[in-house]
Design a protein around this motif. Structure first.
Motif, PDB file in Angstrom:
ATOM      1  N   LYS A   4       0.925  -1.127  -0.101  1.00  0.00           N
ATOM      2  CA  LYS A   4      -0.116   0.079   0.199  1.00  0.00           C
ATOM      3  C   LYS A   4       0.804   1.185   0.104  1.00  0.00           C
ATOM      4  O   LYS A   4       2.075   1.224   0.605  1.00  0.00           O
ATOM      5  N   LEU A  26      -2.605   6.768   3.584  1.00  0.00           N
ATOM      6  CA  LEU A  26      -3.236   6.959   4.908  1.00  0.00           C
ATOM      7  C   LEU A  26      -3.247   7.924   5.887  1.00  0.00           C
ATOM      8  O   LEU A  26      -2.008   8.598   5.916  1.00  0.00           O
ATOM      9  N   THR A  27      -4.258   8.178   6.416  1.00  0.00           N
ATOM     10  CA  THR A  27      -4.429   9.131   7.739  1.00  0.00           C
ATOM     11  C   THR A  27      -3.477   8.659   8.817  1.00  0.00           C
ATOM     12  O   THR A  27      -3.212   7.519   8.932  1.00  0.00           O
ATOM     13  N   LYS A  28      -3.267   9.648   9.784  1.00  0.00           N
ATOM     14  CA  LYS A  28      -2.817   9.311  11.041  1.00  0.00           C
ATOM     15  C   LYS A  28      -3.593   8.109  11.783  1.00  0.00           C
ATOM     16  O   LYS A  28      -3.041   7.303  12.243  1.00  0.00           O
ATOM     17  N   ALA A  29      -4.839   8.347  11.787  1.00  0.00           N
ATOM     18  CA  ALA A  29      -5.657   7.560  12.610  1.00  0.00           C
ATOM     19  C   ALA A  29      -5.575   6.035  11.921  1.00  0.00           C
ATOM     20  O   ALA A  29      -5.425   4.969  12.670  1.00  0.00           O
ATOM     21  N   GLN A  30      -5.414   5.975  10.570  1.00  0.00           N
ATOM     22  CA  GLN A  30      -5.296   4.626  10.015  1.00  0.00           C
ATOM     23  C   GLN A  30      -3.872   4.219  10.215  1.00  0.00           C
ATOM     24  O   GLN A  30      -3.860   2.758  10.464  1.00  0.00           O
ATOM     25  N   TYR A  46       3.991   8.978  11.061  1.00  0.00           N
ATOM     26  CA  TYR A  46       3.618  10.015  10.228  1.00  0.00           C
ATOM     27  C   TYR A  46       4.236  11.321  10.279  1.00  0.00           C
ATOM     28  O   TYR A  46       4.454  12.176   9.374  1.00  0.00           O
ATOM     29  N   ASN A  73      -3.010  -3.087  15.423  1.00  0.00           N
ATOM     30  CA  ASN A  73      -3.462  -4.445  14.622  1.00  0.00           C
ATOM     31  C   ASN A  73      -2.429  -5.486  14.648  1.00  0.00           C
ATOM     32  O   ASN A  73      -2.458  -6.702  14.665  1.00  0.00           O
ATOM     33  N   ARG A  94      -2.167   4.658  13.130  1.00  0.00           N
ATOM     34  CA  ARG A  94      -2.329   4.047  14.454  1.00  0.00           C
ATOM     35  C   ARG A  94      -2.933   2.830  14.621  1.00  0.00           C
ATOM     36  O   ARG A  94      -2.588   1.739  15.051  1.00  0.00           O
ATOM     37  N   ASP A  95      -4.192   2.739  13.732  1.00  0.00           N
ATOM     38  CA  ASP A  95      -4.912   1.330  13.745  1.00  0.00           C
ATOM     39  C   ASP A  95      -3.814   0.133  13.247  1.00  0.00           C
ATOM     40  O   ASP A  95      -4.104  -0.811  13.797  1.00  0.00           O
ATOM     41  N   PHE A  96      -3.129   0.430  12.275  1.00  0.00           N
ATOM     42  CA  PHE A  96      -2.126  -0.450  11.748  1.00  0.00           C
ATOM     43  C   PHE A  96      -1.351  -1.016  12.473  1.00  0.00           C
ATOM     44  O   PHE A  96      -1.083  -2.309  12.959  1.00  0.00           O
TER      45      PHE A  96
END
Length: 353
Positions: free
Chosen positions: A12, A17-21, A40, A28, A23-25
């Protein structure tokens, strides 16, 4: 397809990606969310193009990023420097396409002229870029990278940081609306380059619907319109697309813009011999300028080939415009082109390399 190319194609684009995405990565993957903040910062504030260079991350974290993501940064493929100090970059994109961007230095400021499309969506007859078909829109990070590259060059050759940005390079910015606004969001963010939106100007050939959208979105940057004639029959002759985006609709959208933003508009205007150098042309421009507070930049014409219908208007014709605009209380400036010897002036960007 080579194995390494296949591996890259499965990864990818991390800057999509956003900062939130981010963080989620990491959550996970069993890591801490703040790791996304660190990455970021590397991507946007530090404009880092290599996971290996993200030195506050562990080796295993850098390998995790390398295995999942790619940074599709641009590269300055060829740089030309003008006698007047102007620099033109041929910028190679990740898919092999090329755009051009320009650094324009003066004693008091350094300005980046950036592109928003590969080619152009419109068909202005006097512009070299318009002779190229539009191949695609630039992504926000590709616009951002042009600014980063020019800022580095400005510091290197002029010992000055970049002070201003104009979206006046290849392409029609408002035909790449979302990506242009996302790039400006990153450029102006404290988590990005932290530049003031007041130092950014988006120049459009005049797309009324999108000018109204700018106003509704309450943007804080400046707006310039490539006008060149306030007579519909003349403007359609030199900018055929304006048969659809006509002057009446353009004026209405600019009135709407001013009502919403209270920001005056700059009209970019070239005077051509035998095309828009009559008294009727001057009168029409004065009338158009009465709609909202504005200023007029009379810019020099830069030829795009040796055999063409467009020739720079005479000094007398330009002086007539200046005298009569000022007489009616309209701010007017005559600007002389820079970088002409390397085809870096307005209207000349066309990937000749």
């Amino acid at each position: 397809m080579k194995k390494e190319d296949q591996n890259t194609s499965n990864k990818k684009d991390i800057r999509a990606l956003t900062k939130a995405q981010l963080r989620d990565f990491f959550v996970n993957e069993g890591d801490k969310a703040f790791r996304g903040n660190q990455v970021y910062e590397w991507l946007w504030s530090k404009a880092c193009y290599s996971f290996e260079d993200m030195t506050n991350l562990s080796k295993s974290t850098r390998e995790l990023l390398e295995n999942n993501f790619v940074i599709n940064n641009v590269k300055v493929d060829h740089m030309q420097k003008s006698e007047d100090g102007t620099i033109k970059n041929a910028v190679k994109l990740h898919d092999g396409l090329t755009v051009e961007s320009v650094l324009i230095p003066t004693f008091s400021r350094t300005t980046a002229c950036v592109s928003s499309q590969v080619g152009c969506s419109l068909n202005c007859k006097f512009c070299a870029t318009a002779q190229l078909k539009r191949m695609r829109n630039l992504n926000p990070d590709e616009i951002y990278d042009q600014v980063v590259a020019i800022d580095k060059e400005s510091r290197m050759y002029n010992d000055m940081p970049l002070s201003n940005i104009v979206f006046m390079g290849m392409g029609e910015p408002l035909m790449n609306y979302n990506n242009v606004l996302k790039s400006i969001e990153k450029i102006t963010s404290p988590e990005g380059l932290g530049m003031s939106p007041r130092r950014i100007t988006v120049s459009t050939s005049g797309v009324p619907k999108m000018i109204k959208k700018l106003a509704d979105d309450q943007v804080r940057f400046n707006l310039a319109v490539s006008l060149h004639s306030a007579r519909q029959e003349v403007r359609t002759q030199i900018m055929p697309f304006t048969e659809t985006f006509n002057l009446a609709d353009l004026k209405e959208s600019l009135i709407y813009w001013f009502q919403k933003t209270k920001k005056r508009v700059t009209y970019e205007y070239i005077v051509w011999d035998g095309i828009n150098d009559t008294q009727a042309d001057i009168d029409a421009l004065i009338d158009f300028c009465r709609a909202i507070p504005c200023k007029v930049n009379i810019i020099e014409y830069n030829p795009i080939d040796s055999e063409e219908a467009f020739q720079q208007g005479s000094d007398i014709a330009v002086a007539n415009y200046v005298t009569q605009l000022e007489k009616h209380g309209i701010t007017v400036t005559v600007r002389h082109s820079r970088g002409k010897d390397i085809d870096a002036a307005c209207g000349q960007l066309a990937n000749k390399q």
